[in-house]
Write an enzyme that holds these catalytic residues in place. Structure first.
Site, PDB file in Angstrom:
ATOM      1  N   HIS A  53      35.601  34.399  34.728  1.00  0.00           N
ATOM      2  CA  HIS A  53      35.607  34.035  36.145  1.00  0.00           C
ATOM      3  C   HIS A  53      36.412  32.741  36.303  1.00  0.00           C
ATOM      4  O   HIS A  53      36.179  31.755  35.599  1.00  0.00           O
ATOM      5  CB  HIS A  53      34.187  33.788  36.650  1.00  0.00           C
ATOM      6  N   CYS A  81      26.918  33.416  37.180  1.00  0.00           N
ATOM      7  CA  CYS A  81      28.049  33.157  36.276  1.00  0.00           C
ATOM      8  C   CYS A  81      29.179  32.328  36.909  1.00  0.00           C
ATOM      9  O   CYS A  81      29.778  31.480  36.237  1.00  0.00           O
ATOM     10  CB  CYS A  81      28.588  34.476  35.735  1.00  0.00           C
TER      11      CYS A  81
END
Ligand SMILES: NC(=O)C1=CN([C@@H]2O[C@H](COP(=O)(O)OP(=O)(O)OC[C@H]3O[C@@H](n4cnc5c(N)ncnc54)[C@H](OP(=O)(O)O)[C@@H]3O)[C@@H](O)[C@H]2O)C=CC1
Ligand SMILES: N[C@@H](CC(=O)OP(=O)(O)O)C(=O)O
Length: 391
Positions: A262, A169
């Protein structure tokens, strides 16, 4: 900020490809009880091309109704799935031709090839096969040409199905910001420092007393994955293989007390003189490779803009920007000169949507569309075999 920041909703009713003949394709979710598995369930509810018909997880969950096996994390579990009995992750028990895997890596290594060998098209989120030479590691806008590896993969492994993987990710967020710059200017060096959300660690994940009011400067195995996967993602396909790009990448991975999203701070060194204005312009113009832009426009999960550039001095921020493009856009800001390399910037994206389930679904949509170079007839072969199994 002027971007399409809205909460994730079921995708718009995009006309289905004619090959579906008005029917939705049955799909199964492996690891359906976990954080990514639940994101698949949420994103696929009401999907115009796919219908979740089977849910599978570990032996701990198999045989139990989904609402008992899964501790639901966000919003409401779809009512129609509450009583569905969770299956074991065994191709003899799960019949769907398309399989989305949100399995823990301890299980994915054996389970995913078993499904591919049994004629299923497997879209994996696990790390196990990402770096295998015959396995496409895909972010559609970045490297869709790598899907051509499937031809060799099926031949070499003797699989009647196939396996496609998603990237880690954090690297997904970074690679989406860097791909347009690598294509336009050629990147030589990257310094990346991440601030990763707690949902990246799955459920139940990091204990609250470790993370609340804290930042943890270590995520097991994350830094080498960022460095290696980046070189494959930005590599080029030719003659049945992906040549990794000889990029020097140095990554620092940190866990922070953020729920989703993120953030990656990037300093980038180019092969030639490039200004922050050049970088902003390349990012704003980017839609992905010309050959698949038309296909992407027809995909229910594709965002209008894969990259949203902000000029605000204090963005992107996970709390404010994580749902840009229904969680499928990466938001880039703070593009400026870097005293060590050439230009620095900040990229942020939704880890369980673009960085996991949403990314897999977009890969599957492009396969269903037959976006070249998907091997001709792949979908028809796989769904045809599934229909034969069912009769
Ligand atoms: N969270 C994120 O942001 C991202 C995650 N990933 C990857 O996606 C995958 C799923 O991650 P996440 O949802 O966060 O993890 P979770 O720990 O939340 O969920 C793991 C899932 O795997 C199942 N499972 C565990 N062991 C077995 C087994 N032996 N056999 C069958 N099923 C098993 C669990 O089932 P049960 O409930 O029955 O134990 C559960 O459904 C991982 O490989 C992860 O690395 C990739 C990118 C981003
Ligand atoms: N390690 C990532 C999530 C993840 O599971 O990554 P991978 O699929 O590469 O193991 C995080 O903690 O945020």
């Amino acid at each position: 900020m002027p971007h399409d920041s809205v909460a994730p909703t079921p995708p718009a009713h995009t006309p289905a490809p004619a090959s579906l003949r008005g029917k939705r394709i049955p799909v199964a979710i492996l690891g359906a009880t976990g954080a990514v598995g639940q994101t698949f369930v949420r994103l696929l509810e009401g999907h115009p091309w796919f219908e979740v018909t089977e849910l599978a997880a570990s032996e701990r969950s198999a045989g139990r109704p989904y609402h008992e096996a899964a501790r639901w994390i966000e919003g409401q579990m779809p009512a129609r799935l509450r009583e569905v009995q969770v299956l074991p992750c065994d191709p003899a028990a799960v019949r769907a031709p398309i399989v989305f895997s949100a399995l823990d890596s301890s299980a994915a290594g054996d389970v995913e090839p078993a499904f591919a060998a049994a004629g299923r098209l497997v879209f994996s989120n696990a790390k196990n096969y990402r770096m295998a030479a015959d396995v496409p590691l895909l972010i559609p806008e970045v490297n869709w040409s790598h899907v051509a590896l499937l031809e060799k993969q099926r031949m070499l492994r003797g699989w009647s199905g196939a396996l496609i993987t998603n990237a880690n990710c954090s690297v997904t967020v970074a690679a989406m910001a860097l791909a347009p710059l690598h294509q336009a200017f050629g990147i030589e060096r990257v310094f990346a420092a991440t601030m990763q959300a707690v949902s990246g660690a799955g459920y139940p994940g990091v204990p609250s007393l470790d993370i609340l009011g804290n930042a943890i400067p270590y995520i097991a195995d994350e830094e080498p994955k960022i460095e290696e996967e980046m070189r494959k993602l930005l590599g080029t396909y030719g003659d049945g293989a992906v040549t990794h790009t000889p990029l020097r990448v140095s990554a620092h991975a940190n866990r922070v007390a953020v729920e989703h999203g993120h953030t990656v701070c990037l300093s980038v060194g180019f092969a030639r003189r490039v200004s922050p204005a050049d970088v902003s312009e390349a990012l704003r113009a980017w839609r992905g490779p010309d050959g698949i832009v038309g296909f992407l426009e027809a995909c229910p999960s594709a965002p209008a803009r894969p990259i949203v550039v902000t000029d605000a001095p204090d963005r992107p921020q996970p709390r404010r920007d994580v749902n840009a493009g229904r969680g499928m856009s990466v938001v880039v800001g703070r593009v400026r000169e870097d005293a060590l390399l050439d230009v620095k910037l900040v990229a942020m994206g939704h880890n369980t949507i673009r960085g996991a389930a949403g990314g897999s679904i977009l890969n599957a949509e492009l396969c269903v569309m037959g976006a070249p170079p998907v091997p001709a007839g792949l979908l028809a072969e796989i769904t045809g075999a599934a229909a034969a199994r069912a009769s």
